[in-house]
Design an enzyme around this catalytic site. Sequence first.
Site, mmCIF file in Angstrom:
data_model
loop_
_atom_site.group_PDB
_atom_site.id
_atom_site.type_symbol
_atom_site.label_atom_id
_atom_site.label_comp_id
_atom_site.label_asym_id
_atom_site.label_seq_id
_atom_site.Cartn_x
_atom_site.Cartn_y
_atom_site.Cartn_z
ATOM 1 N N TYR A 80 65.977 32.583 -10.408
ATOM 2 C CA TYR A 80 65.376 33.898 -10.210
ATOM 3 C C TYR A 80 65.681 34.813 -11.399
ATOM 4 C CZ TYR A 80 65.338 32.582 -5.218
ATOM 5 O OH TYR A 80 65.139 31.942 -4.017
ATOM 6 N N ASP A 94 67.843 45.759 -0.636
ATOM 7 C CA ASP A 94 66.737 45.799 -1.596
ATOM 8 C C ASP A 94 65.982 47.104 -1.395
ATOM 9 O OD1 ASP A 94 65.230 45.428 0.701
ATOM 10 O OD2 ASP A 94 64.389 43.495 0.108
ATOM 11 N N ARG A 186 69.716 39.156 -2.730
ATOM 12 C CA ARG A 186 70.006 40.501 -2.217
ATOM 13 C C ARG A 186 71.496 40.640 -1.890
ATOM 14 N NH1 ARG A 186 66.923 41.547 2.856
ATOM 15 N NH2 ARG A 186 66.471 39.326 2.929
#
Length: 231
Positions: A80, A94, A186
């Site tokens: 990611y 988030d 997250r």
Amino acid sequence: MTSEQLQTGHMFLLDKPLDWTSFQAVNKLKYKLKREFNLPKKFKIGHAGTLDPRATGLLIVCTGKFTKKIPEIQDAPKEYWAEIKIGVQTESYDTEKPEILQQDYSKVTVEDVKTALDKFLGEIEQKPPIFSAIKIDGNRAYDLARAGKEVEMKSRKTTIHYIKEIEINFPLVSFIVGCSKGTYIRSLAHDIGQELSVGAYLTQLRRTKIGEYSVEDAHKNYLENDFTFLE
């Protein structure tokens, strides 16, 4: 491409847009395929790994007999690109929820951030966010959380293989992270904030790789009203 090929098995690499759930993306593609190829009602289709609504990037969708490949793909390592904001937090970890608990981060240095990131390399204990799709007594955690109910998430082991290409422009920090299946970026963002003692949350997330598959090879126009991506 033909109806027979889709039922025999095909793999689509999709670039999921922001604010779409993985379920919505698969349903949209399923509708388009069934309409274009006159597929049967029980046409098999599914994605190989959920991507949060507030994230973009690689979503792999399998059809027909290729749906048997889904567990194998889900087990593959992920990569990611992530951006976090330090000095503040959110309930969802988030941008779904508003900012809370603002703290002074003026004494945090570049070296402090790099040292904090290094502490998360290797096998770690991670607690998933309460706003996640994990089931608790048959209910999705995010449904319970959104209903205002108390949610207790159990820690789980996960592995951070690498963190690289770190860019720091306070209060924003971005990096590329490679990790094992089941890792919540997250939660990683939140935990980095706790390590720095000023809080942090995830502002942007893009899945770039699943195993050998890259978002660079993904279709970006599968939600449009044409079928050029099927050629």
